[in-house]
Scaffold this active site. Structure first.
Site, PDB file in Angstrom:
ATOM      1  N   LYS A 158      95.553  86.478 104.959  1.00 44.60           N
ATOM      2  CA  LYS A 158      94.104  86.247 104.823  1.00 44.60           C
ATOM      3  C   LYS A 158      93.742  86.160 103.344  1.00 44.60           C
ATOM      4  O   LYS A 158      94.557  86.423 102.466  1.00 44.60           O
ATOM      5  CB  LYS A 158      93.286  87.396 105.439  1.00 44.60           C
ATOM      6  CG  LYS A 158      93.588  87.723 106.867  1.00 44.60           C
ATOM      7  CD  LYS A 158      93.018  86.729 107.822  1.00 44.60           C
ATOM      8  CE  LYS A 158      93.329  87.170 109.264  1.00 44.60           C
ATOM      9  NZ  LYS A 158      93.212  86.093 110.196  1.00 44.60           N
ATOM     10  N   SER A 201      93.897  80.720 111.498  1.00 45.02           N
ATOM     11  CA  SER A 201      92.823  81.500 110.869  1.00 45.02           C
ATOM     12  C   SER A 201      92.557  81.092 109.420  1.00 45.02           C
ATOM     13  O   SER A 201      91.504  81.402 108.887  1.00 45.02           O
ATOM     14  CB  SER A 201      93.123  82.995 110.933  1.00 45.02           C
ATOM     15  OG  SER A 201      94.154  83.341 110.049  1.00 45.02           O
TER      16      SER A 201
END
Length: 139
Positions: free
Chosen positions: A50, A7
């Site tokens: 993230k 990701s």
């Protein structure tokens, strides 16, 4: 921490190992662009990694491949990847953050969660260094 997914590609690749500074936010607030580890809002047994994109009080949305904050495209997007779908707008509540993976079109992040935001007290720390397979520092 060992990075299990793609990701955050091309910034941090799967299998990379990073050092997380758990003390980073004792004397300062998280900032846009920080790569952080945190407890996933829908399952606090799961830890995610993230990038912070939206800060408390801001409105975040994706329009025509770009990320906008309060109606303006962000100055630094941290990736060359364009969004393949629009999202938002989402207003970030106080004490919360909107996060996204740098691999924008293959990241399970704030755009898709039921609980869209990460509470500041659920942030574990800021990623400072990738030490395997290469040495890389993060601002």
């Amino acid at each position: 921490a060992k990075v299990p997914t793609g990701s955050m590609e091309e910034t941090i690749m799967p299998g990379s190992r990073v050092l997380v500074n758990r003390l980073a936010y004792l004397s300062s607030e998280p900032e846009r662009g920080d790569v952080v580890t945190f407890y996933y809002p829908d399952d606090e047994d799961t830890v995610y990694l993230k990038r912070i994109m939206g800060l408390p009080g801001e409105t975040v949305e994706g329009i025509d491949g770009a990320v906008y904050i309060d109606g303006k495209p962000i100055e630094k997007d941290y990736t060359d990847q364009k969004l393949n779908s629009d999202f938002g707008p989402y207003r970030v509540p106080e004490g919360m953050y909107f996060v996204m993976g740098d691999n924008r079109n293959n990241s399970w992040d704030s755009r898709f969660w039921d609980n869209k935001f990460v509470a500041e007290d659920k942030i574990i720390g800021r990623v400072e260094i990738e030490y395997f397979p290469e040495l890389k520092r993060f601002p």
